[in-house]
Design an enzyme around this catalytic site. Structure first.
Site, mmCIF file in Angstrom:
data_model
loop_
_atom_site.group_PDB
_atom_site.id
_atom_site.type_symbol
_atom_site.label_atom_id
_atom_site.label_comp_id
_atom_site.label_asym_id
_atom_site.label_seq_id
_atom_site.Cartn_x
_atom_site.Cartn_y
_atom_site.Cartn_z
ATOM 1 N N TRP A 325 -28.732 20.450 1.749
ATOM 2 C CA TRP A 325 -27.531 21.289 1.931
ATOM 3 C C TRP A 325 -27.264 22.096 0.654
ATOM 4 O O TRP A 325 -26.814 23.237 0.714
ATOM 5 C CB TRP A 325 -26.328 20.385 2.250
ATOM 6 C CG TRP A 325 -25.030 21.137 2.358
ATOM 7 C CD1 TRP A 325 -24.493 21.691 3.477
ATOM 8 C CD2 TRP A 325 -24.102 21.411 1.293
ATOM 9 N NE1 TRP A 325 -23.304 22.289 3.194
ATOM 10 C CE2 TRP A 325 -23.035 22.140 1.858
ATOM 11 C CE3 TRP A 325 -24.054 21.110 -0.064
ATOM 12 C CZ2 TRP A 325 -21.951 22.567 1.111
ATOM 13 C CZ3 TRP A 325 -22.978 21.543 -0.817
ATOM 14 C CH2 TRP A 325 -21.946 22.260 -0.225
ATOM 15 N N HIS A 326 -27.580 21.472 -0.501
ATOM 16 C CA HIS A 326 -27.247 22.130 -1.761
ATOM 17 C C HIS A 326 -28.072 23.376 -2.039
ATOM 18 O O HIS A 326 -27.600 24.288 -2.705
ATOM 19 C CB HIS A 326 -27.389 21.147 -2.928
ATOM 20 C CG HIS A 326 -26.238 20.211 -3.010
ATOM 21 N ND1 HIS A 326 -26.180 19.046 -2.291
ATOM 22 C CD2 HIS A 326 -25.076 20.282 -3.700
ATOM 23 C CE1 HIS A 326 -25.040 18.437 -2.546
ATOM 24 N NE2 HIS A 326 -24.340 19.165 -3.391
ATOM 25 N N GLY A 327 -29.288 23.398 -1.559
ATOM 26 C CA GLY A 327 -30.054 24.604 -1.844
ATOM 27 C C GLY A 327 -31.452 24.543 -1.291
ATOM 28 O O GLY A 327 -31.960 23.465 -0.953
ATOM 29 N N PHE A 473 -24.322 27.597 -3.303
ATOM 30 C CA PHE A 473 -24.641 26.708 -2.195
ATOM 31 C C PHE A 473 -23.894 27.136 -0.941
ATOM 32 O O PHE A 473 -23.998 26.574 0.086
ATOM 33 C CB PHE A 473 -24.303 25.255 -2.543
ATOM 34 C CG PHE A 473 -24.961 24.799 -3.826
ATOM 35 C CD1 PHE A 473 -26.260 25.198 -4.121
ATOM 36 C CD2 PHE A 473 -24.298 24.006 -4.740
ATOM 37 C CE1 PHE A 473 -26.867 24.804 -5.304
ATOM 38 C CE2 PHE A 473 -24.899 23.603 -5.922
ATOM 39 C CZ PHE A 473 -26.186 24.005 -6.199
#
Lengths: 473, 292
Positions: A325-327, A473
């Site tokens: 999800w973060h990147g 993000f």
């Protein structure tokens, strides 16, 4: 528009005045003002992506009404899947398209199969992961029958785009935030002052701690090959404080701004670096995302119920998705994996809910806090490094225990340890904030506010204003 | 609401007071401490005479060994500043002139720096001078060349905040302790000790038609009856677009190309900076050419 900019200060003053003076007790008009100002706030970066938010808003507004209206389960499911497909499709396209293509190319190269390089020049819309998750939770809650959809489009659109938390959270649930758009907001002195205190505390975390650490972190990670173990250790510690100061600072300013407009947003951090184990860390770090994953992925998968294999599977899934999800980079996935590995022994020994009480400082608990902090810092190296190889190399060098020269003069014209006193100052202030919102509490609150402001003015980094890390993000 | 507004404006008033007090304290401390950069050092010099002045970027700072001149009995001022452009050089020369510091010769490093658009006062160099913005000479420079002059001049503490990396708390604290810089400003030479490996440097393809800042430097030197010596410090062997230097030589009077004077790459720290060994060799070459 950055929270730590003069433009935002002027913008907020203007909205605040219109909101409480001209539109006092006019809930609908206040909502319109929030909506317009949220679009202005977002359009300040790139007005083209406003259409994306608008599309998401209209889609989930409409589909949720259909989900509620139809009594047939099949149709409900179709509408839900339509929402999921469109929202996640947009997220995948804008955030992960190039990542998937590049990963595919790399895999093919392993098998000596050459594929033509193809990538799209995509600009990542700011905050897309945040507002996508917020609208998704609304539709899912409606589907589950836990929430009645609203017919008030303005209120719904304001909920999706509410500017204080639009670009980096906290990710609010409709059942918590949406009803606040229908009730008459009353100005309360204590509530508003607590908002101001949160904004000041957030600014301190961002401008003083995160941005001061950023200078050193950038240097140490860029030049990690020529640094000794001590400097590399400092680099990972500095990054731990940079990302915490940056993200929790943003959240505090968001919550504080919300309070100035009479809204109550959920806390997103609770002094996570005083956690006594990694499970507690995840209950105190980015709480709104952790609970989102828990409610919409972990529990539907079976959570901690079932056999050990199923439990392990669920833990890995949740942490890997959280990392992803973060990147769009394997480093984030690896960061999630490491956290899963940290978490599993606790789960298997059924110790993952051991430290749920308030934080107390005993020798034993402080020792556990230090250990938790160290393993967290190691994981952060993967979060910050450009590739897994670099992160591995960084960690290997860090544990080669080459302490030839502890204090070194760097080519950023500073000694490697110069920011340590600031971190100690921050830790002391955090101690006052343990189990509370801010260190501004107890007696002489006004005086404490002024001291914090003085710190912000004196120690703040203004020459090289940095965007909030979580914007990407 | 009224109570809140009183609270809010109390905070704003206190912040304004803090800004004024901090501005006053920072200025007082920095102004009265030993100079910590070459701009401040230049302002501390008054009614002095030197045999020569060297101006330029790090390619002067790291290349002109003051002690070699001293050995031969010459007094020189190495005013090379890392990252400086010709605009900064011009301001430095102007301030020295206003402080009645005189020279027999002025050497100005001109190479890729020539292609400067207008007269640029670089942010980092500006920060060195900004605590002294209320001094008349400095004020005039900022008034003319700083886009943010009004804010810097009238908003208390703005200049320290905006340049916090260079004149923030760190600079204030070091000034409070009266701590000098890491190298001697009087000497001005900052040696480098690495040996270049496989380095290259790319010059611009062509020079711009006219350098406004060089014209100003010429005018200033003319007004004090000096003819500036323009020179290019040595580059390593792997220099791309050497034609650029030929163009400079054709167009500039009194231009000396030393780009190839140090042949061995072992005398370079990187392609555009000499190491200590190379710097000494180059300095002695200059002494032979201009002072013997």
């Amino acid at each position: 528009m950055l929270f730590n900019s003069i433009e935002y200060f002027v913008f907020l003053m203007l909205i605040f005045s219109l909101y409480w003076v001209l539109l006092k007790n006019k809930t609908k008009q206040q909502n319109i003002l929030i909506l317009v100002s949220s679009y202005v706030f977002y359009g300040w970066w790139d007005y083209r992506f406003l259409f994306l938010i608008l599309f998401s808003t209209v889609l989930d507004y409409t589909l949720s009404l259909y989900i509620h209206k139809t009594s047939k389960k099949v149709y409900k499911k179709i509408y839900l899947y339509a929402s999921l497909s469109f929202n996640l499709g947009l997220l995948l396209t804008f955030k992960y398209f190039n990542f998937f293509i590049e990963s595919f190319e790399s895999i093919m190269n392993v098998f000596n199969i050459h594929v033509n390089h193809y990538s799209l020049k995509i600009i990542l819309p700011v905050g897309i992961s945040f507002y996508t998750f917020q609208t998704l939770s609304y539709t899912i809650d409606v589907y589950r029958g836990q929430l009645k959809p609203t017919k008030d489009f303005v209120a719904f659109a304001s909920f999706v785009t509410f500017f204080p938390q639009l670009v980096a959270g906290p990710i609010e649930r409709a059942k918590d935030l949406l009803p606040q758009f229908f009730t008459t907001r009353k100005f309360e002195y204590d509530f508003a002052v607590s908002g101001i205190n949160l904004i000041i505390w957030g600014l301190f975390k961002k401008i003083v701690i995160a941005d001061s650490c950023a200078v050193y972190v950038d240097y140490i990670f860029d030049q990690y090959q020529t640094q000794n173990s001590f400097t590399l250790m400092l680099g990972s510690i500095y990054f731990a404080f940079q990302i915490y100061g940056d993200f929790s600072g943003y959240t505090d300013i968001a919550i504080g701004t919300g309070r100035l407009l009479g809204f109550n947003l959920k806390p997103n951090f609770q002094t996570p670096y005083f956690s006594r184990d990694i499970a507690e860390f995840w209950r105190r770090w980015h709480i709104s995302l952790t609970t989102w994953f828990k409610d919409y992925i972990y529990i539907p998968l079976g959570g901690s119920k079932g056999g050990v294999v199923k439990q392990l599977r669920n833990v890995f899934i949740i942490f890997l998705i959280s990392g992803f999800w973060h990147g769009a980079n394997w480093t984030f996935v690896f960061w999630g994996l490491i956290n899963a590995i940290y978490f599993i022994p606790l789960m298997l020994l059924k110790n993952n809910r051991k430290n749920t009480s308030e934080i107390v400082f005993t020798i034993h608990s402080v020792f556990k806090m230090i250990v938790t902090f160290i393993i967290t810092c190691i994981a952060w190296v993967f979060f910050r490094a450009d590739s897994i190889t670099i992160a591995m190399d960084y960690i290997r060098k860090m544990f080669s225990f080459n302490f030839s020269k502890l204090i070194t003069y760097t080519n950023i014209e500073r000694y490697n340890v110069e920011v340590v006193p600031l971190i100690f100052l921050f830790l002391i202030l955090e101690l006052f904030a343990v189990n509370h919102e801010t260190p501004i509490r107890g007696k002489m609150k006004f005086f404490k506010t002024l001291i914090l402001l003085l710190f912000i003015i004196v120690f703040g980094v203004y020459s090289d204003q940095k965007e909030f890390i979580y914007f990407q993000f | 609401m009224k109570r809140f507004l009183i609270y809010f404006f109390k905070i704003i008033a206190c912040v304004l007071c803090m800004l004024c007090v901090l501005d006053f304290t920072y200025t007082l401390v920095i102004k009265n401490s030993v100079p910590r950069n070459k701009f401040r050092y230049a302002l501390s010099l008054k009614n002095r005479h030197y045999d020569a002045l060297f101006l330029g970027s790090s390619r002067v700072e790291n290349s002109i060994v003051t002690s070699e001149f001293k050995k031969q009995g010459f007094s020189i001022l190495n005013m090379g500043i890392s990252g400086a452009k010709l605009g900064d050089t011009y301001f430095l020369l102007k301030l020295l002139n206003e402080n009645k510091v005189t020279f027999d010769k002025v050497f100005v490093q001109v190479d890729y720096l020539y292609n400067e658009d207008g007269i640029v006062f670089t942010e980092a160099r500006k920060a060195y001078l900004i605590p002294l913005i209320r001094d008349e000479n400095v004020k005039q420079i900022f008034k003319k060349y700083d886009d943010d002059f009004l804010c810097n001049y009238y908003i208390p503490f703005y200049r320290y905040a905006k340049n916090s990396y260079r004149v923030g708390f760190r600079e204030f604290f070091n000034s409070l302790l009266n701590k000098g810089p890491r190298y001697s400003l009087e000497d001005g030479y900052v040696p480098r000790y690495n040996v270049a490996k496989h380095k290259k440097f790319i010059l611009p393809k062509h020079k711009i038609k006219k350098s406004k800042v060089l014209e100003e430097i010429n005018n200033l030197c003319e007004s004090i009856n000096l003819t500036p010596v323009y020179f290019t410090a040595p580059f390593c062997n792997n220099l791309i677009n050497e034609q650029f230097l030929v163009e400079l030589k054709n167009d500039l009077n009194n231009f000396f190309d030393y780009s190839k004077v140090i042949e061995n790459d072992e005398n370079f720290d990187d392609c555009q900076h000499l190491n200590d060994k190379g710097a000494r060799e180059f300095t002695n070459q200059l002494i032979r050419d201009f002072f013997e």
